[in-house]
Every structure is written in C-alpha cells, then in structure tokens.
Write a protein that holds these residues in place. Structure first.
Motif, PDB file in Angstrom:
ATOM      1  N   VAL A 144       0.843  -1.193   0.000  1.00 18.04           N
ATOM      2  CA  VAL A 144       0.000   0.000   0.000  1.00 18.04           C
ATOM      3  C   VAL A 144       0.880   1.246   0.000  1.00 18.04           C
ATOM      4  O   VAL A 144       1.940   1.270   0.627  1.00 18.04           O
ATOM      5  CB  VAL A 144      -0.963  -0.015   1.219  1.00 18.04           C
ATOM      6  N   TRP A 145       0.448   2.256  -0.742  1.00 18.68           N
ATOM      7  CA  TRP A 145       1.133   3.549  -0.780  1.00 18.68           C
ATOM      8  C   TRP A 145       0.408   4.498   0.152  1.00 18.68           C
ATOM      9  O   TRP A 145      -0.807   4.641   0.077  1.00 18.68           O
ATOM     10  CB  TRP A 145       1.158   4.105  -2.199  1.00 18.68           C
ATOM     11  N   VAL A 146       1.161   5.137   1.032  1.00 16.30           N
ATOM     12  CA  VAL A 146       0.564   6.048   1.999  1.00 16.30           C
ATOM     13  C   VAL A 146       1.258   7.405   1.939  1.00 16.30           C
ATOM     14  O   VAL A 146       2.378   7.530   1.432  1.00 16.30           O
ATOM     15  CB  VAL A 146       0.638   5.492   3.446  1.00 16.30           C
ATOM     16  N   LEU A 147       0.565   8.390   2.471  1.00 16.62           N
ATOM     17  CA  LEU A 147       1.141   9.714   2.644  1.00 16.62           C
ATOM     18  C   LEU A 147       1.272   9.952   4.139  1.00 16.62           C
ATOM     19  O   LEU A 147       0.273   9.924   4.868  1.00 16.62           O
ATOM     20  CB  LEU A 147       0.238  10.789   2.027  1.00 16.62           C
ATOM     21  N   GLU A 148       2.504  10.114   4.602  1.00 14.92           N
ATOM     22  CA  GLU A 148       2.746  10.483   5.993  1.00 14.92           C
ATOM     23  C   GLU A 148       2.726  12.000   6.029  1.00 14.92           C
ATOM     24  O   GLU A 148       3.686  12.661   5.638  1.00 14.92           O
ATOM     25  CB  GLU A 148       4.083   9.930   6.473  1.00 14.92           C
ATOM     26  N   GLY A 149       1.587  12.550   6.426  1.00 18.38           N
ATOM     27  CA  GLY A 149       1.378  13.993   6.365  1.00 18.38           C
ATOM     28  C   GLY A 149       2.167  14.755   7.401  1.00 18.38           C
ATOM     29  O   GLY A 149       2.449  14.248   8.499  1.00 18.38           O
ATOM     30  N   ASP A 150       2.512  15.989   7.052  1.00 22.10           N
ATOM     31  CA  ASP A 150       3.179  16.866   8.001  1.00 22.10           C
ATOM     32  C   ASP A 150       2.264  17.186   9.184  1.00 22.10           C
ATOM     33  O   ASP A 150       2.727  17.676  10.211  1.00 22.10           O
ATOM     34  CB  ASP A 150       3.606  18.170   7.313  1.00 22.10           C
ATOM     35  N   ASP A 151       0.965  16.895   9.027  1.00 19.52           N
ATOM     36  CA  ASP A 151       0.007  17.115  10.113  1.00 19.52           C
ATOM     37  C   ASP A 151       0.021  15.972  11.132  1.00 19.52           C
ATOM     38  O   ASP A 151      -0.757  15.955  12.071  1.00 19.52           O
ATOM     39  CB  ASP A 151      -1.408  17.307   9.561  1.00 19.52           C
ATOM     40  N   GLY A 152       0.911  14.982  10.926  1.00 14.88           N
ATOM     41  CA  GLY A 152       1.039  13.875  11.866  1.00 14.88           C
ATOM     42  C   GLY A 152       0.122  12.700  11.576  1.00 14.88           C
ATOM     43  O   GLY A 152       0.164  11.693  12.269  1.00 14.88           O
ATOM     44  N   ARG A 153      -0.723  12.816  10.551  1.00 18.39           N
ATOM     45  CA  ARG A 153      -1.652  11.741  10.198  1.00 18.39           C
ATOM     46  C   ARG A 153      -1.117  10.952   9.008  1.00 18.39           C
ATOM     47  O   ARG A 153      -0.299  11.441   8.235  1.00 18.39           O
ATOM     48  CB  ARG A 153      -3.019  12.316   9.859  1.00 18.39           C
ATOM     49  N   THR A 154      -1.591   9.724   8.879  1.00 20.99           N
ATOM     50  CA  THR A 154      -1.236   8.859   7.755  1.00 20.99           C
ATOM     51  C   THR A 154      -2.481   8.625   6.920  1.00 20.99           C
ATOM     52  O   THR A 154      -3.541   8.318   7.456  1.00 20.99           O
ATOM     53  CB  THR A 154      -0.682   7.511   8.255  1.00 20.99           C
ATOM     54  N   ARG A 176       8.804  13.792  -1.238  1.00 16.82           N
ATOM     55  CA  ARG A 176       7.937  14.789  -0.591  1.00 16.82           C
ATOM     56  C   ARG A 176       7.003  15.367  -1.637  1.00 16.82           C
ATOM     57  O   ARG A 176       7.425  15.690  -2.741  1.00 16.82           O
ATOM     58  CB  ARG A 176       8.759  15.893   0.048  1.00 16.82           C
ATOM     59  N   VAL A 177       5.721  15.481  -1.251  1.00 18.09           N
ATOM     60  CA  VAL A 177       4.707  15.982  -2.172  1.00 18.09           C
ATOM     61  C   VAL A 177       3.720  16.904  -1.465  1.00 18.09           C
ATOM     62  O   VAL A 177       3.609  16.890  -0.238  1.00 18.09           O
ATOM     63  CB  VAL A 177       3.883  14.833  -2.821  1.00 18.09           C
ATOM     64  N   GLU A 178       3.028  17.673  -2.272  1.00 23.07           N
ATOM     65  CA  GLU A 178       1.845  18.401  -1.826  1.00 23.07           C
ATOM     66  C   GLU A 178       0.706  17.838  -2.653  1.00 23.07           C
ATOM     67  O   GLU A 178       0.783  17.848  -3.887  1.00 23.07           O
ATOM     68  CB  GLU A 178       1.979  19.897  -2.073  1.00 23.07           C
ATOM     69  N   VAL A 179      -0.307  17.313  -2.005  1.00 24.27           N
ATOM     70  CA  VAL A 179      -1.439  16.721  -2.714  1.00 24.27           C
ATOM     71  C   VAL A 179      -2.689  17.552  -2.449  1.00 24.27           C
ATOM     72  O   VAL A 179      -2.831  18.173  -1.398  1.00 24.27           O
ATOM     73  CB  VAL A 179      -1.689  15.251  -2.303  1.00 24.27           C
ATOM     74  N   GLU A 180      -3.567  17.553  -3.440  1.00 23.43           N
ATOM     75  CA  GLU A 180      -4.853  18.206  -3.289  1.00 23.43           C
ATOM     76  C   GLU A 180      -5.927  17.188  -3.617  1.00 23.43           C
ATOM     77  O   GLU A 180      -5.781  16.395  -4.552  1.00 23.43           O
ATOM     78  CB  GLU A 180      -4.963  19.408  -4.226  1.00 23.43           C
ATOM     79  N   GLY A 181      -6.977  17.159  -2.824  1.00 23.53           N
ATOM     80  CA  GLY A 181      -8.053  16.203  -3.014  1.00 23.53           C
ATOM     81  C   GLY A 181      -8.954  16.191  -1.807  1.00 23.53           C
ATOM     82  O   GLY A 181      -9.099  17.204  -1.121  1.00 23.53           O
ATOM     83  N   ASP A 182      -9.538  15.025  -1.533  1.00 28.46           N
ATOM     84  CA  ASP A 182     -10.433  14.935  -0.389  1.00 28.46           C
ATOM     85  C   ASP A 182     -10.307  13.583   0.293  1.00 28.46           C
ATOM     86  O   ASP A 182      -9.857  12.615  -0.297  1.00 28.46           O
ATOM     87  CB  ASP A 182     -11.880  15.188  -0.797  1.00 28.46           C
ATOM     88  N   VAL A 183     -10.691  13.563   1.553  1.00 29.44           N
ATOM     89  CA  VAL A 183     -10.647  12.340   2.355  1.00 29.44           C
ATOM     90  C   VAL A 183     -11.982  11.622   2.224  1.00 29.44           C
ATOM     91  O   VAL A 183     -13.041  12.224   2.414  1.00 29.44           O
ATOM     92  CB  VAL A 183     -10.362  12.659   3.840  1.00 29.44           C
ATOM     93  N   ALA A 184     -11.933  10.338   1.883  1.00 26.68           N
ATOM     94  CA  ALA A 184     -13.137   9.508   1.800  1.00 26.68           C
ATOM     95  C   ALA A 184     -13.385   8.916   3.186  1.00 26.68           C
ATOM     96  O   ALA A 184     -12.739   7.953   3.575  1.00 26.68           O
ATOM     97  CB  ALA A 184     -12.953   8.413   0.759  1.00 26.68           C
TER      98      ALA A 184
END
Length: 71
Positions: free
Chosen positions: A16-26, A42-50
C-alpha cells in the motif's frame, strides 16, 4: 484540501502507498498516477478524504488525489 508530506510504500497485505502527512496523520493514497509512487518523495497533494471507506490495509483514511506536485 491540501496536505504536504512524504510518500511511503508499506509492505502490508499486497502493498500500500501512503502519505505520511506533516500534520502527523497517515493517509492511504488513491488516485493520482504512477509517478506519485516514489518511496520517500515529498509531495503536496490536493483532493479529499473519503470518510466512508474501509480498506484491508487499515493504515488510515483514504485520500483521493485530484492533483499533486513534488516539493
């Protein structure tokens, strides 16, 4: 919604591919294209949480990527 963080591959189930966010969430990544799948990038992503989805990996909420850029 925009989130910055690091893309990480986790060897769970079939992988699985995950984003370990700078906000402390995965977040489990969904969408985007194969170029975003670079371990450690390192990336900046735009979208929404399902919020109404569950996955076998259970690493965190699914983030549907609408766009991204490497930083």
């Amino acid at each position: 919604m925009k989130i910055t963080g690091r893309v990480v591959y986790r060897d769970i189930e079939t992988g699985v591919w995950v984003l370990e966010g700078d906000d402390g969430r995965t977040y489990q990544l969904a969408g985007g294209d194969r170029k975003i799948k670079k371990d450690g990038q390192r990336v900046e992503v735009e979208g929404d949480v399902a919020r109404d989805m569950m996955t076998a990996a259970m690493v965190g909420p699914v983030f549907n990527v609408a766009s991204y850029r490497f930083i």
